[in-house]
Structure formats: structure tokens, C-alpha cells
Write a protein that holds these residues in place. Structure first.
Motif, PDB file in Angstrom:
ATOM      1  N   THR A   1      25.308 -16.771  19.629  1.00 15.76           N
ATOM      2  CA  THR A   1      26.554 -16.081  20.630  1.00 15.76           C
ATOM      3  C   THR A   1      27.017 -15.736  20.240  1.00 15.76           C
ATOM      4  OG1 THR A   1      27.244 -17.731  20.926  1.00 15.76           O
ATOM      5  CG2 THR A   1      25.609 -17.627  22.512  1.00 15.76           C
ATOM      6  N   THR A   2      27.660 -14.740  18.097  1.00 16.19           N
ATOM      7  CA  THR A   2      28.836 -14.054  18.103  1.00 16.19           C
ATOM      8  C   THR A   2      28.364 -12.676  17.204  1.00 16.19           C
ATOM      9  OG1 THR A   2      29.446 -16.296  17.786  1.00 16.19           O
ATOM     10  CG2 THR A   2      30.425 -14.132  16.376  1.00 16.19           C
ATOM     11  N   ALA A   3      29.270 -11.721  17.881  1.00 18.30           N
ATOM     12  CA  ALA A   3      28.813 -10.228  17.632  1.00 18.30           C
ATOM     13  C   ALA A   3      29.870 -10.161  16.714  1.00 18.30           C
ATOM     14  CB  ALA A   3      28.904  -9.341  19.180  1.00 18.30           C
ATOM     15  N   GLN A   4      30.141  -9.021  16.199  1.00 14.32           N
ATOM     16  CA  GLN A   4      31.579  -8.517  15.380  1.00 14.32           C
ATOM     17  C   GLN A   4      32.050  -7.410  16.035  1.00 14.32           C
ATOM     18  OE1 GLN A   4      30.483  -7.116  11.371  1.00 14.32           O
ATOM     19  NE2 GLN A   4      33.166  -7.299  10.992  1.00 14.32           N
ATOM     20  N   ALA A   5      33.491  -7.197  15.509  1.00 10.59           N
ATOM     21  CA  ALA A   5      34.137  -6.102  17.013  1.00 10.59           C
ATOM     22  C   ALA A   5      33.185  -4.436  16.208  1.00 10.59           C
ATOM     23  CB  ALA A   5      35.344  -6.411  17.011  1.00 10.59           C
TER      24      ALA A   5
END
Length: 410
Positions: free
Chosen positions: A291-295
Motif C-alpha cells: 500500500t505504498t507508492a513513490q511520489a
């Protein structure tokens, strides 16, 4: 406000001990916690003697007691000071036909308020303090419809059939504690602080574990159990089916949340947010990567990105490899007191030097509205987040090197 401890290490040790089955480790953790608590109260007492600053004490979690609370603690302290106190004489001192002479409701109410403020999981459930009520009546039907005409036995039977009566007194939770005698000499304010802090810790771990794993046998029915399933006097309510999950993509996660959108009676329920409960290890190794994404500008990462608004709550009570997706507001926990108050004298432990033993006891019952309020999922093979790239005129290609949103990028 809770009493401020010198160190957070004792709380961490407590959490680790309570999540296991080693009774000796739990007892040691409890004793370390109480030693730390007593030391903090002693220091606060010394500071108060020198400064007489009530505002400073209030900022550290000490309350201004009501007249009933002060009188109750004075009687409790007198009972605990008596070297020759017997179990019966202790009960006689604390027992009265006058409800005001029992442990004041305001003490346990304040503890319940602090529990809700400090524990995210307990903040979301419906807490109901029911004082000395012994029965909890629960509406077990999806809707109640009125009917014109004569009231007959059939309608009465339908109404009665929609109610469940749960015996609160059958679910008793106890914790044993030691009160150093010098705490008794400090006065009601400090004795209140000690007892409320003990109640807070004991109830926090006990109630949270029961809300998640309770079997329903002399304890609440937890989120991992079917509250409307066939009840077994030995094992309690049946465990829920565990659903295998490999990703939190919109399609798969939406289908999971859709399981919560209808009651067992077929009535549609609406919600704006769901709750995902898991232990901290699984959050860091499985849920967070999924559930983590890089900007897009490379400035940092965005965390807890779910297709449906979701609050993640870590809990040591959840098994590794599993998580609970639920509507916590559909879970009700009713807590009450005994007829003789919350504090009881105990013969189960011998007296220690400069300490007296007592038992903190609460009665409670808890359950979800029905079996569709929570689902248990297996996240052992949960995939990390990845970018999906749609190539015009060709087939989709995926790049798993950099975690990001799973929305297609043309």
C-alpha cells in the motif's frame, strides 16, 4: 489523561508478554510495570510536597476526585492498611446496600474514556458502560417493521425472536496487583492514580485480545468468530473462514469490502471507511509494501494507499500471516461492575513485604452485530505494489522495481 511513566520500555515489554502464552513472562512484565508505576507516583508525590502545584499534577494525569471517590479510596486504604484484615472484613468494609458506597461509577467511566483515547482499536468499537446491569439485550434483526391490526401471539413471537439476551456477569476479567503500603499513605489522589493506571493496562490488553480472539465462552465473542454460529460450551463460537488474499488491487479489495456491505439478513449497509487490523510485523513486511507508492516527482513515498478508505490498526492480538477487515463501529462492548465493586480482596496470593494483594475485576460482554461485520484474511502471500504500464498497440507490461499506484498509466 493517563499517568506519565518514566519509560516506555515497560509498556513494550507488557505488549510482548501479553501476546504470548508464557504466564511467567506475563507476571514478570506486570511486576515491572507496577514497579515503574509506583516509582513514578512516588516522584510525583515528592514534587507535589515541595511545590503544591495542583496544575502540574493534573498535567501528569492526576484527577481532582469527587467527594464519593475520595471517601471510597479512604475506606479502601483503611482496609488495606489493616495488618489483620480478613477477607470477610475487607468485603464488609467495601460492601453496602447504598450504591454510592460502592466503587463510584466515575472511576471506571474515566478508565473507559482513557482506553478509547489511547487505543485506536478500542476507540472505534462501541463502548457501553452499564454499571451493575447483569443482562445485555441486543437487537438481532435487520429491521423492525410495525403492523396495523390486533396484537397477537405471532407478532409478539416475531418481536421476541429478534432479541438476544446476553449475560454480562458470566464474562469476568480479573487481574492481580500489589499495592505498596506507602502508596496508601500518600492519600486518595495517588491511590486513584495507581488503581486507574492498573485498570487501564489490565483492561487494555484483556479487552483488545477478547475483541479480536474471544471465543464467547465466559468472555466476549471476538471478530475472528461467527457470533451467530452454533455455540459449543467448550470451544465457543465457530471460527470464521479465512480468505486468501494476494493483492490489494481495486478489483480484489473492492470484492473483500463488498462482503461487509450486506448484513446476514440481506439488508444493505453503507460505510465510508473500513478498518484493517494486523500485527506490526505483518504491517511492515506485507501491508506496507502493498500500500505504498513513490511520489511521481520522486520526493518521497505515500503510505496506506487503499482503493477503499481504510484505517490500519496494529494489534499484537492478531496472528501473524492474518489480518481482519472489518467495520469496528458494528462491534459493541458492554462493561459493568460487580455488586461489591471493582476491587476485591484475594486469598490467592500471599502478602509480600510492605505490599498488599488485591484483585481488580470487571464484567463485560462483546460481539459484532452479525457475521458480516468482519472477515479474516490470509496475507502471507500479499504482493507488493507495482506500476502497471499500458503499451499502445501491445500488451500490458509491469515494472515491480518501484512501488507505486496500481492505476494504469497510458
Amino acid at each position: 489523561m493517563a499517568i506519565k511513566m518514566k519509560s516506555n520500555d515497560v509498556a513494550l515489554q507488557m505488549a510482548q508478554a501479553m501476546s504470548g502464552d508464557d504466564m511467567e513472562a506475563q507476571a514478570a512484565a506486570w511486576r515491572s510495570f507496577q514497579d515503574e508505576l509506583v516509582e513514578s507516583i512516588r516522584d510525583d508525590f515528592s514534587d507535589a510536597l515541595s511545590s503544591a502545584d495542583d496544575a502540574a499534577l493534573a498535567s501528569r494525569g492526576y484527577r481532582t476526585l469527587t467527594s464519593n471517590e475520595k471517601a471510597w479510596y479512604e475506606r479502601l486504604a483503611q482496609a488495606l492498611r489493616d495488618k489483620n484484615v480478613s477477607k470477610q472484613s475487607f468485603i464488609d468494609i467495601l460492601t453496602s446496600d447504598d450504591a454510592d458506597e460502592l466503587m463510584p461509577d466515575t472511576i471506571i467511566q474515566d478508565v473507559m474514556r482513557e482506553l478509547a483515547e489511547q487505543r485506536p482499536l478500542l476507540k472505534k468499537v462501541r463502548f457501553q458502560y452499564v454499571a451493575y446491569t447483569t443482562k445485555w439485550i441486543l437487537n438481532d434483526n435487520s429491521t423492525q417493521k410495525g403492523a396495523w391490526g390486533k396484537i397477537d401471539a405471532k407478532i409478539t413471537a416475531e418481536i421476541e425472536g429478534s432479541l438476544k439476551v446476553i449475560d454480562i456477569t458470566q464474562a469476568k476479567y480479573s487481574a492481580f496487583c500489589f499495592i505498596p503500603l506507602d502508596i496508601l499513605e500518600m492519600g486518595p489522589t495517588y491511590l486513584d492514580a495507581f488503581i486507574r493506571a492498573t485498570l487501564l493496562e489490565a483492561m487494555a490488553y484483556g479487552i483488545e485480545d477478547a475483541i479480536i480472539n474471544g471465543t464467547g465462552v465466559n468472555m466476549p465473542c471476538g471478530l475472528t468468530r461467527n457470533p451467530n454460529g452454533a455455540f459449543d460450551p467448550e470451544s465457543g463460537y465457530p471460527e470464521k473462514e479465512v480468505i486468501k488474499v494476494t493483492s490489494f488491487s481495486p478489483t480484489e479489495y473492492g470484492a473483500l469490502c463488498a462482503r461487509l456491505a450486506k448484513t446476514e439478513k440481506g439488508k444493505t449497509r453503507t460505510f465510508r471507511e473500513v478498518t484493517l487490523i494486523c500485527n506490526m510485523v505483518d504491517y511492515l513486511t506485507k501491508v506496507m509494501p502493498a500500500t505504498t507508492a513513490q511520489a511521481t516527482d520522486g520526493s518521497g513515498y505515500h503510505h496506506d494507499l487503499f482503493p477503499v478508505p481504510t484505517e490500519v490498526i496494529p494489534s499484537t492480538a492478531v496472528k501473524e500471516g492474518q489480518a481482519i477487515l472489518c467495520l469496528l463501529t458494528e462491534y459493541t462492548y458492554a462493561v459493568g461492575g460487580s455488586k461489591n465493586g471493582i476491587i476485591e480482596y484475594s486469598d490467592e496470593f500471599k502478602f509480600l513485604d510492605d505490599a498488599r494483594t488485591f484483585k481488580v475485576k470487571t464484567h463485560g460482554a462483546g460481539r459484532a452485530y452479525d457475521n458480516t461485520c468482519a472477515i479474516v484474511i490470509d496475507i502471507t502471500d500479499l504482493d507488493p505494489n507495482y506500476i502497471t504500464v499500458m503499451v499502445k498497440g501491445g500488451s500490458p507490461a509491469t515494472a515491480a522495481a518501484a512501488p507505486a499506484s496500481d492505476n494504469p498509466v497510458a
